[in-house]
Motif scaffolding. Structure first.
Motif, short mmCIF file in Angstrom:
data_model
loop_
_atom_site.label_atom_id
_atom_site.label_comp_id
_atom_site.label_asym_id
_atom_site.label_seq_id
_atom_site.Cartn_x
_atom_site.Cartn_y
_atom_site.Cartn_z
N GLY A 1 0.81 -1.08 -0.10
CA GLY A 1 0.04 0.02 0.10
C GLY A 1 0.70 1.26 0.03
N ILE A 2 0.50 2.11 0.84
CA ILE A 2 1.24 3.59 0.94
C ILE A 2 2.57 3.49 1.23
N GLY A 3 2.98 2.66 2.28
CA GLY A 3 4.32 2.39 2.67
C GLY A 3 5.32 2.03 1.52
N ARG B 1 6.48 -6.70 8.95
CA ARG B 1 6.69 -8.09 9.49
C ARG B 1 6.74 -8.92 8.44
N ARG B 2 6.35 -8.92 7.33
CA ARG B 2 6.40 -10.08 6.30
C ARG B 2 7.63 -9.92 5.45
N ALA C 1 10.50 -6.75 11.06
CA ALA C 1 10.35 -6.44 12.37
C ALA C 1 8.83 -6.01 12.79
N ASP C 2 8.31 -6.50 13.69
CA ASP C 2 7.16 -6.14 14.26
C ASP C 2 7.51 -4.68 15.24
N ARG D 1 6.10 -3.18 17.18
CA ARG D 1 5.48 -3.13 18.48
C ARG D 1 6.47 -3.90 19.40
N ALA E 1 3.30 2.45 9.18
CA ALA E 1 2.75 1.18 9.52
C ALA E 1 1.45 1.19 10.47
N LEU F 1 0.23 0.01 18.13
CA LEU F 1 0.84 0.23 16.80
C LEU F 1 0.85 1.74 16.33
N ILE G 1 1.74 9.17 9.35
CA ILE G 1 0.59 8.83 8.58
C ILE G 1 -0.84 8.57 9.29
N SER G 2 -1.59 9.46 9.52
CA SER G 2 -2.65 9.56 10.11
C SER G 2 -3.98 9.03 9.29
N PRO H 1 -9.89 7.50 1.88
CA PRO H 1 -9.82 6.10 1.15
C PRO H 1 -8.88 5.96 0.27
N THR H 2 -7.80 4.93 0.31
CA THR H 2 -6.75 4.88 -0.51
C THR H 2 -6.88 3.27 -1.03
N GLN I 1 -3.87 -2.83 1.08
CA GLN I 1 -4.29 -3.93 1.73
C GLN I 1 -5.13 -3.72 2.97
N1 LIG Z 1 -5.80 2.74 2.71
C1 LIG Z 1 -6.56 4.06 3.40
O1 LIG Z 1 -7.54 4.03 2.93
C2 LIG Z 1 -6.01 4.35 4.36
C3 LIG Z 1 -6.82 5.62 4.83
C4 LIG Z 1 -6.26 6.58 5.94
C5 LIG Z 1 -5.18 6.00 6.65
N2 LIG Z 1 -4.47 5.09 6.18
C6 LIG Z 1 -3.15 4.84 6.95
O2 LIG Z 1 -2.25 4.71 5.97
C7 LIG Z 1 -1.24 3.58 6.65
C8 LIG Z 1 -0.79 2.65 5.59
O3 LIG Z 1 -1.83 1.71 5.47
P1 LIG Z 1 -2.08 1.17 3.96
O4 LIG Z 1 -3.45 1.73 3.41
O5 LIG Z 1 -1.20 1.12 2.91
O6 LIG Z 1 -2.62 -0.54 4.27
P2 LIG Z 1 -1.79 -1.62 4.14
O7 LIG Z 1 -1.39 -2.05 2.78
O8 LIG Z 1 -2.26 -2.61 5.21
O9 LIG Z 1 -0.33 -1.33 4.93
C9 LIG Z 1 -0.07 -1.35 6.26
C10 LIG Z 1 1.36 -1.82 6.53
O10 LIG Z 1 1.63 -1.68 7.87
C11 LIG Z 1 2.45 -2.98 8.01
N3 LIG Z 1 2.26 -3.42 9.60
C12 LIG Z 1 1.04 -3.58 10.39
N4 LIG Z 1 1.31 -3.73 11.65
C13 LIG Z 1 2.72 -3.84 11.61
C14 LIG Z 1 3.57 -4.17 12.71
N5 LIG Z 1 3.00 -4.55 14.04
N6 LIG Z 1 4.99 -3.76 12.67
C15 LIG Z 1 5.52 -3.78 11.35
N7 LIG Z 1 4.63 -3.13 10.22
C16 LIG Z 1 3.40 -3.41 10.55
C17 LIG Z 1 1.82 -4.11 7.27
O11 LIG Z 1 2.79 -5.05 6.98
P3 LIG Z 1 2.88 -6.55 7.59
O12 LIG Z 1 1.58 -7.06 7.96
O13 LIG Z 1 3.80 -7.28 6.91
O14 LIG Z 1 3.57 -6.00 8.94
C18 LIG Z 1 1.52 -3.45 6.13
O15 LIG Z 1 2.55 -3.51 5.05
C19 LIG Z 1 -1.75 3.12 7.95
O16 LIG Z 1 -1.16 3.86 9.07
C20 LIG Z 1 -3.45 3.25 7.82
O17 LIG Z 1 -3.88 3.37 9.01
C21 LIG Z 1 -4.75 4.17 5.22
#
Ligand SMILES: NC(=O)c1ccc[n+]([C@@H]2O[C@H](COP(=O)([O-])OP(=O)(O)OC[C@H]3O[C@@H](n4cnc5c(N)ncnc54)[C@H](OP(=O)(O)O)[C@@H]3O)[C@@H](O)[C@H]2O)c1
Length: 255
Positions: free
Chosen positions: A23-25, A44-45, A64-65, A67, A93, A115, A141-142, A188-189, A192
């Motif tokens: 995703g965003i990361g 983590r993965r 790494a986790d 947390r 994350a 987290l 990232i909020s 909304p982006t 995963q």
């Molecule tokens: N997509 C949206 O609509 C949206 C909207 C607003 C804000 N956000 C924020 O954007 C950020 C990125 O989310 P995303 O949308 O790109 O979703 P995502 O694809 O689920 O990405 C989240 C990433 O965080 C990692 N992560 C989760 N728990 C972790 C841990 N304990 N330690 C290390 N890494 C961890 C996950 O990888 P692993 O599972 O491999 O650890 C995953 O790669 C988040 O903070 C989310 O709240 C997203």
């Protein structure tokens, strides 16, 4: 993503991005590397991180986790041992978590705050001596739900609200040292996030359609679009911006 004169400022700089496996990361890690930075992507993965690293030779990864005990220090040390400096920490994350009040438990609430609040704080603390040396910056990232109410995900929203307030407080606390702290609040982006929240695919599709229909610009965001703004906030040429929460949501917040 094409690089611009603004983003070319990252040549020779070192960036840590958490949640870089998707995703965003992932988009953010790739965008920083394309702009000349050396990037440590954390998640983590291992397999997901490896896919990110395959996108650009400037990206190294660490499974790494965030947390886990001592993980924040180990993450910062890994970047310093490898490259000798740190310019940008991106606390990305996270986990979208639907949890109506009736289903709330201490364990799930603590997980969210570990987290989105504890780990980013400990990462920032461990990064601090190095950011002082480079007059670097932090981007948190909020979410739009960090400052808008949402039914059924109150603790996700509250943990992001805490991250936004940390952003403002750290911006003031660190300003005299030349460290800038800002946050991005995406709407909304594509990522995963909904699948990772454990929702079945038909529900994910339904939510996505509903969200897109409510967004004035008519669609959900793409991770690349969010990444571009992470780079702008972090760019050393953005010298006078700190303590700000930028909403990036196709106009959703106006409705
Ligand atoms: N997509 C949206 O609509 C949206 C909207 C607003 C804000 N956000 C924020 O954007 C950020 C990125 O989310 P995303 O949308 O790109 O979703 P995502 O694809 O689920 O990405 C989240 C990433 O965080 C990692 N992560 C989760 N728990 C972790 C841990 N304990 N330690 C290390 N890494 C961890 C996950 O990888 P692993 O599972 O491999 O650890 C995953 O790669 C988040 O903070 C989310 O709240 C997203």
């Amino acid at each position: 993503m094409t690089s611009s004169p603004l983003t070319s400022q990252f040549t020779g700089r070192v960036v840590i991005v958490t949640g870089a496996g998707s995703g965003i990361g992932r988009a953010t890690a790739i965008a920083f590397a394309a702009a000349g930075a050396r990037v440590l992507g954390v998640g983590r993965r291992q397999d997901a991180l490896d896919k990110t690293a395959q996108e650009h030779p400037g990206i190294a990864v660490l499974a790494a986790d965030i947390r886990a005990a001592h993980a924040p220090e180990a993450i910062i040390d890994t970047a310093i041992d490898r490259w000798g400096r740190l310019d940008v920490l991106v606390n990305n994350a996270g986990a979208t978590t639907l949890m109506p009040l009736a289903d709330a438990s201490a364990g799930r609430i603590l997980h969210l705050f570990e987290l989105h609040v504890v780990a980013p704080s400990l990462l920032a603390r461990a990064a601090l001596p190095h950011l002082r040396q480079t007059r670097g910056s932090i981007v948190n990232i909020s979410s739009t739900y960090g400052h808008r109410p949402v039914p059924g995900a109150a603790h996700y929203a509250a943990s992001k609200a805490a991250l936004e307030q940390l952003t403002r407080c750290w911006a003031l606390e660190l300003a005299t040292e030349g460290i800038r702290v800002n946050a991005l609040a995406p709407g909304p982006t594509e990522s995963q996030a909904l699948t990772a929240a454990g929702l079945p695919q038909p529900v994910v599709d339904q939510i996505k359609q509903h969200e897109a229909s409510r967004i004035p610009l008519g669609r959900r965001g793409e991770p690349d679009e969010v990444a571009a703004w992470v780079l702008r906030l972090a760019d050393p040429a953005t010298t006078w911006l700190t303590g700000q929460i930028l909403t990036l949501d196709g106009g959703l917040e106006l409705t």
